[in-house]
Motif scaffolding. Structure first.
Motif, PDB file in Angstrom:
ATOM      1  N   SER A 265      79.171 131.913  96.452  1.00 25.70           N
ATOM      2  CA  SER A 265      78.971 131.694  97.775  1.00 25.70           C
ATOM      3  C   SER A 265      80.243 131.732  98.771  1.00 25.70           C
ATOM      4  CB  SER A 265      78.286 130.614  98.150  1.00 25.70           C
ATOM      5  OG  SER A 265      76.918 130.524  97.437  1.00 25.70           O
ATOM      6  N   ILE A 266      80.275 132.354  99.942  1.00 24.16           N
ATOM      7  CA  ILE A 266      81.545 132.552 100.673  1.00 24.16           C
ATOM      8  C   ILE A 266      81.314 132.068 101.879  1.00 24.16           C
ATOM      9  CG2 ILE A 266      82.425 134.384  99.213  1.00 24.16           C
ATOM     10  CD1 ILE A 266      81.562 136.285 101.391  1.00 24.16           C
ATOM     11  N   HIS A 267      82.269 131.383 102.528  1.00 21.70           N
ATOM     12  CA  HIS A 267      82.401 131.062 104.029  1.00 21.70           C
ATOM     13  C   HIS A 267      83.143 132.191 104.702  1.00 21.70           C
ATOM     14  CE1 HIS A 267      81.531 126.790 102.893  1.00 21.70           C
ATOM     15  NE2 HIS A 267      80.740 127.090 103.698  1.00 21.70           N
ATOM     16  N   THR A 268      82.393 133.067 105.526  1.00 19.04           N
ATOM     17  CA  THR A 268      83.071 134.416 105.994  1.00 19.04           C
ATOM     18  C   THR A 268      84.162 134.134 107.051  1.00 19.04           C
ATOM     19  OG1 THR A 268      81.301 134.542 107.710  1.00 19.04           O
ATOM     20  CG2 THR A 268      80.846 135.663 105.942  1.00 19.04           C
ATOM     21  N   THR A 269      84.009 133.088 107.904  1.00 17.22           N
ATOM     22  CA  THR A 269      85.226 132.936 108.988  1.00 17.22           C
ATOM     23  C   THR A 269      85.088 131.501 109.324  1.00 17.22           C
ATOM     24  OG1 THR A 269      83.386 133.573 110.393  1.00 17.22           O
ATOM     25  CG2 THR A 269      85.375 134.974 110.035  1.00 17.22           C
ATOM     26  N   PRO A 270      85.625 130.553 108.423  1.00 14.75           N
ATOM     27  CA  PRO A 270      85.520 128.932 108.695  1.00 14.75           C
ATOM     28  C   PRO A 270      86.317 128.727 109.770  1.00 14.75           C
ATOM     29  CG  PRO A 270      86.354 129.588 106.482  1.00 14.75           C
ATOM     30  CD  PRO A 270      86.518 130.820 107.008  1.00 14.75           C
ATOM     31  N   GLY A 271      87.281 129.732 110.659  1.00  9.58           N
ATOM     32  CA  GLY A 271      88.076 129.243 111.628  1.00  9.58           C
ATOM     33  C   GLY A 271      87.133 129.018 113.125  1.00  9.58           C
TER      34      GLY A 271
ATOM     35  N   SER B 167      72.100 135.952 102.580  1.00  9.54           N
ATOM     36  CA  SER B 167      72.010 136.560 101.405  1.00  9.54           C
ATOM     37  C   SER B 167      72.557 138.029 100.978  1.00  9.54           C
ATOM     38  CB  SER B 167      70.846 136.063 100.452  1.00  9.54           C
ATOM     39  OG  SER B 167      70.598 134.763 100.291  1.00  9.54           O
ATOM     40  N   VAL B 168      73.334 138.020 100.281  1.00  9.71           N
ATOM     41  CA  VAL B 168      73.774 139.535  99.804  1.00  9.71           C
ATOM     42  C   VAL B 168      73.264 139.845  98.473  1.00  9.71           C
ATOM     43  CG1 VAL B 168      75.944 140.877  99.358  1.00  9.71           C
ATOM     44  CG2 VAL B 168      75.822 139.464 101.218  1.00  9.71           C
TER      45      VAL B 168
ATOM     46  N   ILE C   5      77.640 132.808 103.120  1.00 12.52           N
ATOM     47  CA  ILE C   5      76.835 134.066 102.285  1.00 12.52           C
ATOM     48  C   ILE C   5      76.631 133.869 100.919  1.00 12.52           C
ATOM     49  CG2 ILE C   5      76.928 136.374 101.943  1.00 12.52           C
ATOM     50  CD1 ILE C   5      78.026 137.038 104.367  1.00 12.52           C
ATOM     51  N   HIS C   6      75.320 133.721 100.539  1.00 14.48           N
ATOM     52  CA  HIS C   6      75.166 133.642  98.869  1.00 14.48           C
ATOM     53  C   HIS C   6      75.193 134.979  98.298  1.00 14.48           C
ATOM     54  CE1 HIS C   6      74.500 129.343  99.943  1.00 14.48           C
ATOM     55  NE2 HIS C   6      73.703 130.015 101.147  1.00 14.48           N
ATOM     56  N   MET C   7      75.756 135.337  97.366  1.00 15.81           N
ATOM     57  CA  MET C   7      76.041 136.426  96.646  1.00 15.81           C
ATOM     58  C   MET C   7      75.006 136.495  95.370  1.00 15.81           C
ATOM     59  SD  MET C   7      79.555 137.857  97.743  1.00 15.81           S
ATOM     60  CE  MET C   7      79.232 139.615  98.465  1.00 15.81           C
ATOM     61  N   TYR C   8      74.327 137.615  95.000  1.00 17.53           N
ATOM     62  CA  TYR C   8      73.424 137.393  93.819  1.00 17.53           C
ATOM     63  C   TYR C   8      73.759 138.787  93.421  1.00 17.53           C
ATOM     64  CZ  TYR C   8      71.088 133.104  95.429  1.00 17.53           C
ATOM     65  OH  TYR C   8      70.759 131.989  95.725  1.00 17.53           O
ATOM     66  N   THR C   9      73.692 138.903  91.849  1.00 19.63           N
ATOM     67  CA  THR C   9      73.528 140.314  91.289  1.00 19.63           C
ATOM     68  C   THR C   9      71.998 140.531  91.045  1.00 19.63           C
ATOM     69  OG1 THR C   9      73.962 139.294  89.163  1.00 19.63           O
ATOM     70  CG2 THR C   9      75.942 140.237  90.244  1.00 19.63           C
TER      71      THR C   9
END
Ligand SMILES: [Mg+2]
Length: 182
Positions: free
Chosen positions: A109-115, A45-46, A121-125
């Motif tokens: 939420s982002i996939h940092t390096t799907p390769g 989480s970020v 990574i789930h991002m929250y304010t």
């Protein structure tokens, strides 16, 4: 067309404290076989802590893989793949900055390096912030810096910030602050 790659064989190469590396043999849509090196990660989480003045709380820390210090948004791994990422975000915010958030909202939420890696990574304010005591992990040394979001965008454009999750989080925060203000 079905792009699914079916796993024929899984070989565990390395199991570490954070990651696991596997070598997979897969069947391709055309019937041929191929191998895939993949890294399994529990996810993270970020937090984007935003002050009333539109500053973000950032952490500066040494990153051994780069052998350099970086400026990043506060973040940390999930304790396990089943941990609620919101709970992880609140914990990391507290540990790294000493801040508590009155309001914490999922942004993206982002996939940092799907390769080669399944890291998500789930991002929250985090807003409505109050300051308490920080308590970083025993092996974690970091400094907290409060920086106006516009200045952070300039640092991204001048290549002073290179951490991918931080670039995404700062740009998204800048966009939502701009939309909210006008
Ligand atoms: Mg961290």
């Amino acid at each position: 067309m079905d792009y699914t790659e079916k796993t024929l064989k899984t070989e565990d190469i390395y199991t570490g404290n954070i990651i696991k590396v596997q070598n997979l043999t897969v069947s391709l849509p055309n019937g041929k076989e191929a191998t895939r090196d993949i890294v399994l990660h529990p996810g993270a989480s970020v937090v984007i802590p935003i002050s009333k003045k539109g500053e973000l709380y950032m952490v500066r820390q040494f990153r051994k893989p780069l052998d350099a210090a970086t400026l990043e948004l506060p973040a940390g791994k999930l304790d396990s793949p089943d941990e609620d990422p919101r709970v992880c975000a609140e914990r990391e915010l507290m540990e790294e900055t000493g801040l508590r958030a009155g309001k914490i909202e999922h942004l993206i939420s982002i996939h940092t390096t799907p390769g080669f890696c399944n890291e998500v990574i789930h991002m929250y304010t985090a807003t409505d912030l109050t300051q308490g005591e920080s308590c970083a992990d025993e092996d974690e040394f970091l400094n907290v810096e409060r920086i106006p979001v516009g200045e952070l965008v300039d640092m991204i454009l001048s290549h002073k910030i290179t951490d991918a999750k931080t670039i995404i989080g700062v740009l998204m925060a800048e966009r939502s602050l701009r939309n909210n203000n006008g």
